[in-house]
Design an enzyme around this catalytic site. Structure first.
Site, PDB file in Angstrom:
ATOM      1  N   LYS A  66     -11.323  -6.820  -4.579  1.00  0.00           N
ATOM      2  CA  LYS A  66     -10.365  -7.831  -5.053  1.00  0.00           C
ATOM      3  C   LYS A  66     -10.623  -9.216  -4.451  1.00  0.00           C
ATOM      4  CE  LYS A  66      -6.576  -4.660  -6.150  1.00  0.00           C
ATOM      5  NZ  LYS A  66      -5.174  -4.301  -5.892  1.00  0.00           N
ATOM      6  N   ASN A  87      -6.916  -9.033  -9.233  1.00  0.00           N
ATOM      7  CA  ASN A  87      -7.087  -7.706  -9.849  1.00  0.00           C
ATOM      8  C   ASN A  87      -7.322  -7.813 -11.359  1.00  0.00           C
ATOM      9  OD1 ASN A  87      -4.543  -8.304 -10.846  1.00  0.00           O
ATOM     10  ND2 ASN A  87      -3.705  -6.265 -10.477  1.00  0.00           N
ATOM     11  N   ALA A 126      -0.471  -4.848   6.246  1.00  0.00           N
ATOM     12  CA  ALA A 126      -0.779  -6.286   6.173  1.00  0.00           C
ATOM     13  C   ALA A 126      -2.122  -6.513   5.492  1.00  0.00           C
ATOM     14  CB  ALA A 126      -0.786  -6.878   7.577  1.00  0.00           C
ATOM     15  N   ASN A 149       2.826  -3.924  11.135  1.00  0.00           N
ATOM     16  CA  ASN A 149       1.474  -3.429  10.839  1.00  0.00           C
ATOM     17  C   ASN A 149       0.881  -2.772  12.066  1.00  0.00           C
ATOM     18  OD1 ASN A 149      -0.761  -3.184   9.006  1.00  0.00           O
ATOM     19  ND2 ASN A 149      -1.855  -4.682  10.261  1.00  0.00           N
ATOM     20  N   ARG A 150       0.022  -1.802  11.821  1.00  0.00           N
ATOM     21  CA  ARG A 150      -0.647  -1.102  12.926  1.00  0.00           C
ATOM     22  C   ARG A 150      -1.312  -2.124  13.849  1.00  0.00           C
ATOM     23  NH1 ARG A 150      -5.195   3.063  11.018  1.00  0.00           N
ATOM     24  NH2 ARG A 150      -6.066   1.096  10.271  1.00  0.00           N
ATOM     25  N   THR A 151      -2.001  -3.092  13.267  1.00  0.00           N
ATOM     26  CA  THR A 151      -2.629  -4.151  14.058  1.00  0.00           C
ATOM     27  C   THR A 151      -1.741  -5.392  13.953  1.00  0.00           C
ATOM     28  OG1 THR A 151      -4.721  -3.227  13.262  1.00  0.00           O
ATOM     29  CG2 THR A 151      -4.840  -5.323  14.438  1.00  0.00           C
TER      30      THR A 151
HETATM   31  P1  NDP Z   1      -6.099  -2.646   2.733  1.00  0.00           P
HETATM   32  O1  NDP Z   1      -7.262  -1.834   3.130  1.00  0.00           O
HETATM   33  O2  NDP Z   1      -6.285  -4.093   2.409  1.00  0.00           O
HETATM   34  O3  NDP Z   1      -4.963  -2.574   3.899  1.00  0.00           O
HETATM   35  C1  NDP Z   1      -4.648  -1.345   4.450  1.00  0.00           C
HETATM   36  C2  NDP Z   1      -3.422  -1.487   5.359  1.00  0.00           C
HETATM   37  O4  NDP Z   1      -3.007  -0.175   5.731  1.00  0.00           O
HETATM   38  C3  NDP Z   1      -3.665  -2.259   6.645  1.00  0.00           C
HETATM   39  O5  NDP Z   1      -2.501  -2.979   6.971  1.00  0.00           O
HETATM   40  C4  NDP Z   1      -3.924  -1.130   7.649  1.00  0.00           C
HETATM   41  O6  NDP Z   1      -3.588  -1.488   8.987  1.00  0.00           O
HETATM   42  C5  NDP Z   1      -2.965  -0.086   7.164  1.00  0.00           C
HETATM   43  N1  NDP Z   1      -3.324   1.293   7.535  1.00  0.00           N
HETATM   44  C6  NDP Z   1      -4.410   1.994   7.142  1.00  0.00           C
HETATM   45  N2  NDP Z   1      -4.385   3.238   7.650  1.00  0.00           N
HETATM   46  C7  NDP Z   1      -3.236   3.322   8.386  1.00  0.00           C
HETATM   47  C8  NDP Z   1      -2.636   4.361   9.156  1.00  0.00           C
HETATM   48  N3  NDP Z   1      -3.214   5.570   9.283  1.00  0.00           N
HETATM   49  N4  NDP Z   1      -1.452   4.106   9.760  1.00  0.00           N
HETATM   50  C9  NDP Z   1      -0.859   2.894   9.641  1.00  0.00           C
HETATM   51  N5  NDP Z   1      -1.385   1.866   8.925  1.00  0.00           N
HETATM   52  C10 NDP Z   1      -2.560   2.085   8.303  1.00  0.00           C
HETATM   53  O7  NDP Z   1      -5.425  -1.863   1.507  1.00  0.00           O
HETATM   54  P2  NDP Z   1      -4.558  -2.488   0.317  1.00  0.00           P
HETATM   55  O8  NDP Z   1      -3.601  -3.447   0.918  1.00  0.00           O
HETATM   56  O9  NDP Z   1      -5.439  -2.966  -0.775  1.00  0.00           O
HETATM   57  O10 NDP Z   1      -3.790  -1.190  -0.268  1.00  0.00           O
HETATM   58  C11 NDP Z   1      -2.706  -0.613   0.434  1.00  0.00           C
HETATM   59  C12 NDP Z   1      -2.101   0.510  -0.411  1.00  0.00           C
HETATM   60  O11 NDP Z   1      -1.510  -0.026  -1.594  1.00  0.00           O
HETATM   61  C13 NDP Z   1      -3.106   1.562  -0.878  1.00  0.00           C
HETATM   62  O12 NDP Z   1      -2.503   2.838  -0.777  1.00  0.00           O
HETATM   63  C14 NDP Z   1      -3.323   1.219  -2.337  1.00  0.00           C
HETATM   64  O13 NDP Z   1      -3.690   2.335  -3.115  1.00  0.00           O
HETATM   65  C15 NDP Z   1      -1.922   0.733  -2.703  1.00  0.00           C
HETATM   66  N6  NDP Z   1      -1.903  -0.125  -3.892  1.00  0.00           N
HETATM   67  C16 NDP Z   1      -1.168   0.332  -4.980  1.00  0.00           C
HETATM   68  C17 NDP Z   1      -1.091  -0.434  -6.122  1.00  0.00           C
HETATM   69  C18 NDP Z   1      -0.290   0.083  -7.276  1.00  0.00           C
HETATM   70  O14 NDP Z   1      -0.406  -0.472  -8.380  1.00  0.00           O
HETATM   71  N7  NDP Z   1       0.549   1.081  -7.076  1.00  0.00           N
HETATM   72  C19 NDP Z   1      -1.772  -1.736  -6.239  1.00  0.00           C
HETATM   73  C20 NDP Z   1      -2.476  -2.137  -5.027  1.00  0.00           C
HETATM   74  C21 NDP Z   1      -2.538  -1.331  -3.920  1.00  0.00           C
HETATM   75  P3  NDP Z   1      -4.613  -2.270   9.954  1.00  0.00           P
HETATM   76  O15 NDP Z   1      -4.473  -3.727   9.611  1.00  0.00           O
HETATM   77  O16 NDP Z   1      -4.147  -1.938  11.313  1.00  0.00           O
HETATM   78  O17 NDP Z   1      -5.992  -1.735   9.647  1.00  0.00           O
END
Ligand code: NDP
Length: 265
Positions: A66, A87, A126, A149-151
């Site tokens: 994206k 998107n 985040a 957020n985790r981080t």
């Molecule tokens: P990113 O990879 O950009 O971000 C992932 C986020 O999840 C980060 O904040 C990360 O934290 C956190 N994270 C990952 N693993 C864990 C864990 N085990 N425990 C706690 N926090 C965690 O992903 P996206 O933002 O693109 O997507 C996020 C979700 O949204 C996905 O499930 C995706 O499928 C969903 N989504 C759904 C849509 C829909 O139409 N329904 C559209 C777009 C997204 P850290 O910063 O610490 O790494």
């Protein structure tokens, strides 16, 4: 004439977008092919150019491209600029245009169940999706948006673009939350964020951006344990697709019927 659209991502095998767009097309009597393109990290930009050079009408972008799609586009809608990720791509007058319909998709889906006016929201995560939904949630007149957020540093970086949000450490989440929105990707590992018992006891509305057609997501299962009202993000997926469909074809499809076809009630 048959119009050609597609979604590109990696992995892409499980994408429901072709099904959703075919249902929309049937509904409005449009001849459409909508395919999945397996993205290639090395050649993503070439794949996009090739799609449009060959007469493609509209391209959806999913993880992890994206941000790269956003960087490619010459013109971006205001909501796309806020999200810093795209998107939905299309061509106009020889120029590549981009939008991000995720935020609108979330709001339209939430409207089925809850009025966000004056609500205290907690966003968990985040990443790209969180960035795309913050402004639409703010515009839906939420009283307060807290982000965890985790981080923590990554959450705090969002303050530059969204100074009205409150970033808190995981151990500082308050209990006065009406709606929790899970925007983490933890569900990919079958995991969920665990919130304070005192918060879950107040039975906030729990919305998971993650979705699964046949079973509850990890966060929805967790919410059910506490008797909290909950929804997963399948409706958001259909709604964001409807926004893209409208951009490309100028017709707004009926979403509830399509959602019910994918997951009968
Ligand atoms: P990113 O990879 O950009 O971000 C992932 C986020 O999840 C980060 O904040 C990360 O934290 C956190 N994270 C990952 N693993 C864990 C864990 N085990 N425990 C706690 N926090 C965690 O992903 P996206 O933002 O693109 O997507 C996020 C979700 O949204 C996905 O499930 C995706 O499928 C969903 N989504 C759904 C849509 C829909 O139409 N329904 C559209 C777009 C997204 P850290 O910063 O610490 O790494």
């Amino acid at each position: 004439m048959t119009l050609r659209c597609a979604v590109i991502g990696n992995p892409i095998g499980h994408s429901l977008s072709p099904l959703i767009h075919q249902y929309f097309a049937e509904q409005v009597g449009l001849s459409l092919t909508y395919t999945k393109i397996q993205g290639d990290d090395q050649w993503f930009e070439e794949q996009v150019k090739c799609f449009f050079n060959q007469g493609g009408k509209g391209l959806n972008i999913t993880a992890p491209y994206k941000e790269r799609a956003f960087a490619m586009a010459l013109l971006k809608t205001p909501r796309c600029q806020q999200a810093l990720s795209a998107n939905t791509l299309w061509m106009k007058d020889g120029q590549l245009l981009a939008d991000n319909t995720d935020g609108a998709g979330l709001i339209n889906d939430l409207k089925r169940s809850i009025d966000l006016t004056n609500k205290q929201l907690l966003i968990c995560g985040a990443g790209g999706a969180a960035r795309g939904i913050i402004m639409p949630l703010f515009e839906a007149k939420a009283a307060k948006i807290t982000l965890v957020n985790r981080t923590l540093e990554k959450a705090q970086r969002l303050l530059t673009d969204f100074p009205f949000i409150h970033c808190v450490a995981a151990n500082a989440i308050e209990s006065s939350i009406d709606v929790i929105i899970n925007a983490t990707s933890a569900n990919f590992e079958g995991k969920t964020w665990v919130f304070p018992e005192s918060l879950m006891a107040t039975k906030p509305f729990c919305y998971d951006l993650a979705y699964a057609v046949d079973e509850p997501t990890a966060f929805v299962s967790y919410a059910i344990q506490y008797d909290c009202p909950s929804m997963d993000g399948l409706g958001m997926l259909v709604e964001q697709a409807a926004e893209a469909f409208f951009i490309w074809h100028g017709v707004r499809p009926e979403t509830t019927e399509v959602l019910n076809r994918i997951r009968p009630q």
